[in-house]
Scaffold this active site. Structure first.
Site, PDB file in Angstrom:
ATOM      1  N   ASP A 132      32.163  35.581  38.723  1.00 35.07           N
ATOM      2  CA  ASP A 132      32.041  34.891  40.006  1.00 35.07           C
ATOM      3  C   ASP A 132      32.904  33.630  40.015  1.00 35.07           C
ATOM      4  O   ASP A 132      33.597  33.338  41.007  1.00 35.07           O
ATOM      5  CB  ASP A 132      30.583  34.509  40.262  1.00 35.07           C
ATOM      6  CG  ASP A 132      29.633  35.690  40.140  1.00 35.07           C
ATOM      7  OD1 ASP A 132      30.028  36.798  40.532  1.00 35.07           O
ATOM      8  OD2 ASP A 132      28.506  35.501  39.651  1.00 35.07           O
TER       9      ASP A 132
ATOM     10  N   THR B 179      39.981  41.452  35.168  1.00 33.01           N
ATOM     11  CA  THR B 179      39.760  40.090  34.695  1.00 33.01           C
ATOM     12  C   THR B 179      39.604  39.957  33.194  1.00 33.01           C
ATOM     13  O   THR B 179      39.942  38.918  32.630  1.00 33.01           O
ATOM     14  CB  THR B 179      38.520  39.488  35.384  1.00 33.01           C
ATOM     15  OG1 THR B 179      37.381  40.332  35.107  1.00 33.01           O
ATOM     16  CG2 THR B 179      38.738  39.417  36.895  1.00 33.01           C
TER      17      THR B 179
END
Length: 318
Positions: A226, A179
């Site tokens: 998240d 990410t």
């Protein structure tokens, strides 16, 4: 519309874990049920935290209740912070049961181990994620530190990032997204981070590998991983049926990155508006609470950026 079971942490105040994931998933048109692995007053960036960590038996008991009432018809499973090995094993059991019921279940694993060189969880979870959950996953979304731990690869360039993705493919993961990675730069540009993604076609073995560059923002943001995993799942669930060839993952990453960048920028502007000074390199537990509060992700005020990302980020092949 996907029907998603999200198993991760929960806080009463703030936006991490299920609190960061649920609203974006719903806003993007998906049904979401949640099982919480912890319930804390706030995230651990504050000076004090109250609450409980839930046992694996608690997690499994909640899932059993869903099964008993025929409420377990999920198309997607999303997992985040587990905290201990027993909860990883509980998620393994849930994933296997859901996949037995629906073989095409999409299982997204955010392997929450740590960040910036520091582990948040017991070291034994590294092997459990690598050997137990990752081979069951459809998509895994580690950050740079987590990808290095899972693959025993030091990531400094796009090539080494690709090597880490290839190692994840080797252990059975068809889709990988690292990410955020700080890569060595020939021009000394340290203001950019990179997302690196890799899709493996299970039939042909062909790979579609790509990267997205995006700006690094200074500050103390919590819950970005998240939020990103939820955004990525939401877009991938919508796009995957539309792509006959690889490409859905890259497009989903473009959209998720655009939303995350916009929300982080909105959060930075909000924190600046508080007038609270931000010192660099403050370890967890020593950051003033009023400063930490200013960096809570501005998810609700930025809901328009979830539905219609204002920024544009382009994936390029690597």
């Amino acid at each position: 519309m996907a029907r998603i079971l999200s198993i991760q942490s929960h806080v009463v105040s703030g936006y991490v874990g299920n609190r960061a994931a649920t609203f974006p998933l719903q806003l993007l048109g998906h049904e979401v049920d949640v099982i919480n692995t912890v319930q804390f007053s706030n995230h651990t960036g504050y000076n004090a935290v109250r609450g409980d960590r839930f046992s694996a038996s608690h997690v499994l008991d909640l899932f059993a209740g869903l099964q008993t009432n025929g409420l377990d018809a999920y198309t997607h499973l999303l997992t985040g912070y587990m905290g201990n090995s027993d909860n990883v094993r509980a998620v393994e059991s849930i994933a296997r049961q859901l996949r037995q019921k629906l073989p095409q279940l999409t299982f997204v694993v955010d392997p929450v181990l740590g960040d910036d060189g520091a582990l948040y969880v017991p070291r034994e979870l590294i092997d459990l994620y690598r050997d137990v959950l990752c081979p069951l996953a459809t998509l895994v979304t580690p950050n740079q530190f987590e990808a290095e731990l899972l693959t025993n690869t030091t990531i400094t360039t796009l090539d080494t990032a690709k090597s880490a993705c290839n190692e994840m493919h080797r252990i059975g993961v068809p889709n990988v997204v690292i990410t955020s990675a700080a890569l060595d730069s020939e021009n000394g540009d340290c203001e950019m981070l990179h997302l690196i993604g890799s899709e493996l076609c299970p039939k042909s073995g062909a790979k579609h590998q790509f990267a997205i560059a995006f700006p690094r923002l200074s500050g103390y943001y919590t819950g970005t991983g998240d939020l990103f995993a939820a955004l990525l799942l939401a877009h991938y669930a919508t796009l995957a049926p539309q792509f006959a060839a690889p490409g859905a993952l890259a497009r989903a990453c473009e959209l998720a990155t655009a939303t995350l960048a916009g929300i982080m920028q909105a959060t930075k502007l909000h924190q600046e508006s508080t007038g609270v000074d931000v010192a660099a390199n403050l370890p967890r537990g020593s950051r003033p609470n009023n400063m930490v509060r200013g960096f809570e992700l501005r998810i609700i005020p930025s809901r328009h950026l979830i539905s219609n990302p204002a920024a544009s980020f382009q994936a390029f092949s690597i």
